[in-house]
Scaffold this active site. Structure first.
Site, PDB file in Angstrom:
ATOM      1  N   SER A  29      12.594  47.282 -49.992  1.00  0.00           N
ATOM      2  CA  SER A  29      13.200  48.722 -50.005  1.00  0.00           C
ATOM      3  C   SER A  29      14.525  48.485 -48.090  1.00  0.00           C
ATOM      4  CB  SER A  29      12.392  48.994 -49.596  1.00  0.00           C
ATOM      5  OG  SER A  29      12.964  50.856 -49.176  1.00  0.00           O
ATOM      6  N   HIS A  48      -2.529   8.057   6.292  1.00  0.00           N
ATOM      7  CA  HIS A  48      -2.977   6.748   5.983  1.00  0.00           C
ATOM      8  C   HIS A  48      -4.466   6.579   5.736  1.00  0.00           C
ATOM      9  CE1 HIS A  48      -2.086   2.491   3.609  1.00  0.00           C
ATOM     10  NE2 HIS A  48      -1.839   2.184   4.763  1.00  0.00           N
ATOM     11  N   CYS A  84       0.897  -1.314  -0.331  1.00  0.00           N
ATOM     12  CA  CYS A  84      -0.311   0.479  -0.236  1.00  0.00           C
ATOM     13  C   CYS A  84       1.083   1.578   0.250  1.00  0.00           C
ATOM     14  CB  CYS A  84      -0.913   0.381   1.142  1.00  0.00           C
ATOM     15  SG  CYS A  84      -1.733  -1.839   1.680  1.00  0.00           S
ATOM     16  N   HIS A  94      -9.504   2.744  -1.193  1.00  0.00           N
ATOM     17  CA  HIS A  94      -8.327   2.606  -0.954  1.00  0.00           C
ATOM     18  C   HIS A  94      -7.667   2.441  -2.168  1.00  0.00           C
ATOM     19  CE1 HIS A  94      -4.147   1.214   0.917  1.00  0.00           C
ATOM     20  NE2 HIS A  94      -4.377   0.390   2.097  1.00  0.00           N
TER      21      HIS A  94
END
Length: 678
Positions: free
Chosen positions: A655, A331, A195, A372
């Site tokens: 020119s 978490h 995780c 999750h």
């Protein structure tokens, strides 16, 4: 571990090891972009859906499973996991079909993150690294291998076909797949710590930059669950939620719910980002990783000491006192075991503060919104935190009604916020991001809002050029609509920053350029009909489909006398340093040769009174003023155009314009050209 003695007077100076986040992209449940992701967070949207029996049956869920009262018909889904532009990435349709959606979507997200940074990897002058993660390939098992005879597979060994399937689906290959696709030469590592994988990848990416292994780095992860449109089985004592909601820190929390997502960030050393004028989303002040070891109940359980130590170490590396941190993206899985351990670890880490805290620190968890995301959860939490810093606000943590009594929040400096609120702070806003992996690898990152730069304080005025390109006319129209919508919704967008980022992107066959005055004008121009060539003071040009950019060459053509007027190019002189520098060089030369003050004559700022009513006024009619003025403006304008990267393949003029063309072609140098004109 740091102590009070390690902290001296708090400094707002960013440390030498600071890392800038200059690009980010993501594909989340309920949000196909970072912009939509923030809209959902701000609005308190839960992107976990209830699946119908018809959808579950179509996905292959059996009647027996559907009849089980423990089966939870909830999922956090991604849109478009079956969509991929194989031709864009140079792949055959067969290869794309055999590739895990995690690798497919990570390729797309990586490219979007580079585009957000304003860099094309093909033209970046330096080494680019990749640190990436993914979860085990359900696509390989469910889609590609489910119809094969397992007994036959046992005896086959590693055939060519099986080897290719491994390359296209295994967790080892997302990082090197990106490096191969975009020809990146820096370190390319698969990071796997369950995780916490993607936040560990961010930490390792920062270390790679600081050690000089690379000059820019992409870090991120993909986690896509296949089968996708299915629920899950609840077991008492397990980590998944019986209610189908993730309720971090709440008294009624009963577990987490797993979802799918893909996210990536692009990082550079802060000083390099400032020197290069990059748009900086936020700054990583410091980070740390560690492992719990064996001091915990089981291999898969969290541990208090390891979490507390990694947070305190990240504070020490970042050089901050914990009292200056106003938000922590935890978490926050919503499990009965995990949340109390995490809050106690935070309490211990914040306890070493040597300063008084004026306001409580807010705890949040994006898992309450999207579930999750497994390996992608850490970088997703980082992106949420960056968005909080950018928007100076903290969105609600959903489903929070009362604190879980096991958290003992009353004895901590933390609160949980169940409503959207602005984030007020006189000092630079700082936040922490935690991610803890099954197996014990913990990561924590300290993030600070981007430093103010001159462009952030006072954006340059004047029109800007917006460049868009795509491989088809339809895709270009989609890009126009998306950019117009962004201008309409985000009042904080600075037009020069947008123009800078777009100019850094890769140019494809179908192109559009729009000169716009402000955000509202940009939105109006971008939503106008494709063949409309003008909108008030803005102009739009679109190249026809099918013309290769390599076949187009640019010619610079310079007019002669008659085009001059007092005040011409005044806006460029005031706002463009390259134009001003070259105008002043020419003006100094003509002052020496002819004794005239071109700044006063052209812009009407001194000398004789002259009309500035427009083209052909008496002010610049005399040839001894007209020709030096035209030469100066045309020469400075050409130098400005070339500074943008537009290189002429041919130069021509009429020119006095002939002499400008000759000077730029190298026939003679600027002092000689000024003598010839004089």
């Amino acid at each position: 571990m740091t102590t009070d003695a390690d902290y001296t007077a708090e400094s707002n100076e960013l440390p030498l090891n600071a890392i800038a986040v200059i690009g980010m992209a993501g594909h989340f449940p309920g949000a196909n972009s970072v912009t939509k992701f923030w809209d959902n967070l701000r609005g308190g949207e839960e992107s976990v859906v209830t699946l119908s029996e018809e959808a579950l049956t179509a996905a292959g869920v059996s009647a027996k499973t559907l009849a089980d009262p423990a089966y939870v018909r909830r999922a956090a889904l991604l849109d478009g996991i079956d969509e991929f532009d194989a031709e864009y990435f140079g792949m055959t349709p067969y290869t794309a079909r055999m590739m895990d959606p995690q690798q497919r979507l990570f390729l797309q997200t990586a490219w979007h993150a580079f585009e957000d940074s304003g860099y094309d990897p093909a033209t970046f002058d330096g080494a680019i690294g990749v640190f990436a993660s993914s979860t085990a390939s359900g696509y390989l098992m469910h889609n590609l291998m489910s119809h094969r005879d397992p007994q036959k597979l046992v005896g086959e060994g590693i055939t060519v076909e099986m080897f290719n399937l491994v390359l296209l689906n295994d967790k080892d290959y997302p990082a090197t797949r990106v490096s191969h696709q975009f020809n990146l030469r820096g370190p390319s590592l698969a990071v796997q710590t369950a995780c916490s994988s993607s936040l560990v990848a961010v930490h390792l990416a920062c270390q790679s930059l600081l050690s000089g292994e690379c000059d820019m780095v992409l870090a991120g992860a993909a986690s896509i669950r296949v089968p996708h449109h299915v629920g899950y089985g609840y077991e008492p004592g397990g980590m998944v939620s019986q209610s189908g909601h993730c309720r971090p820190f709440d008294a009624h929390s009963d577990g987490t719910i797993f979802g799918s997502g893909v996210a990536a960030v692009v990082l550079k050393p802060l000083q390099a980002a400032l020197d290069d004028g990059d748009r900086i989303h936020a700054v990583i002040r410091g980070s740390a990783i560690n492992n719990d070891g064996s001091v915990k109940m089981t291999y898969a359980a969290p541990a208090l000491a390891g979490q507390a130590e990694v947070i305190a170490e990240a504070h020490a590396v970042a050089g901050v006192d914990s009292s200056t941190i106003g938000f922590v993206e935890a978490h926050g899985t919503g499990t009965p075991l995990g949340d109390p351990i995490e809050v106690e670890a935070l309490r211990q880490a914040f306890e070493v503060s040597s300063l008084d805290r004026s306001e409580p620190c807010v705890l949040g968890s994006v898992k309450s919104n999207i579930g999750h995301l497994d390996a992608a959860s850490g970088v997703t939490g980082l992106i949420k935190t960056i968005l909080c810093l950018k928007n100076k606000a903290i969105p609600p943590t959903l489903h929070y009604t009362a604190p879980n009594p096991e958290l003992h929040l009353e004895s901590t400096p933390f609160v949980v916020q169940n409503h959207y609120a602005s984030w007020e702070s006189e000092a630079p806003r700082r936040a922490g991001v935690s991610s803890f992996g099954v197996g014990g690898t913990n990561a924590h990152v300290v993030v600070e809002e981007a430093p103010q730069t001159s462009s952030a304080v006072a954006a340059p005025s004047g029109p800007q050029v917006l460049l868009l390109s795509a491989r088809t006319a339809e895709s270009l129209q989609d890009a126009r609509a998306a950019l117009a919508a962004e201008f309409s919704r985000d009042q904080h967008l600075l037009l020069p920053d947008v123009a800078f980022t777009l100019a850094g992107r890769r140019a494809y066959e179908v192109r559009m350029a729009a000169v716009v005055a402000d955000r509202a004008d940009a939105a109006a121009v971008l939503t106008s009909l494709p063949d409309k060539q003008e909108h008030d003071n803005a102009s739009v040009g679109q190249c026809p489909q099918g013309i290769s950019p390599g076949a187009n060459r640019v010619a610079f053509l310079f007019p002669g006398q008659g085009a001059q007027h007092v005040g011409m190019a005044r806006g460029l002189y005031d706002t463009e340093p390259v134009f001003r520098e070259n105008f002043d060089r020419c003006a100094a030369g003509f002052a020496q040769e002819l004794g005239i003050d071109l700044l006063a004559e052209v812009f009407g700022t001194g000398g004789q009174e002259r009309s500035d009513s427009g083209k052909g006024t008496a002010g610049l009619e005399p040839t001894d003023l007209a020709q030096p003025a035209l030469f100066t403006v045309e020469y400075a304008l050409a130098q400005l155009t070339m500074s943008y990267g537009v290189t002429p393949a041919a130069l021509a003029g009429h020119s006095i314009g002939e002499l400008v063309a000759a000077a730029l072609a190298g026939v003679f140098d600027l002092p000689a050209a000024i003598k010839v004109v004089s």
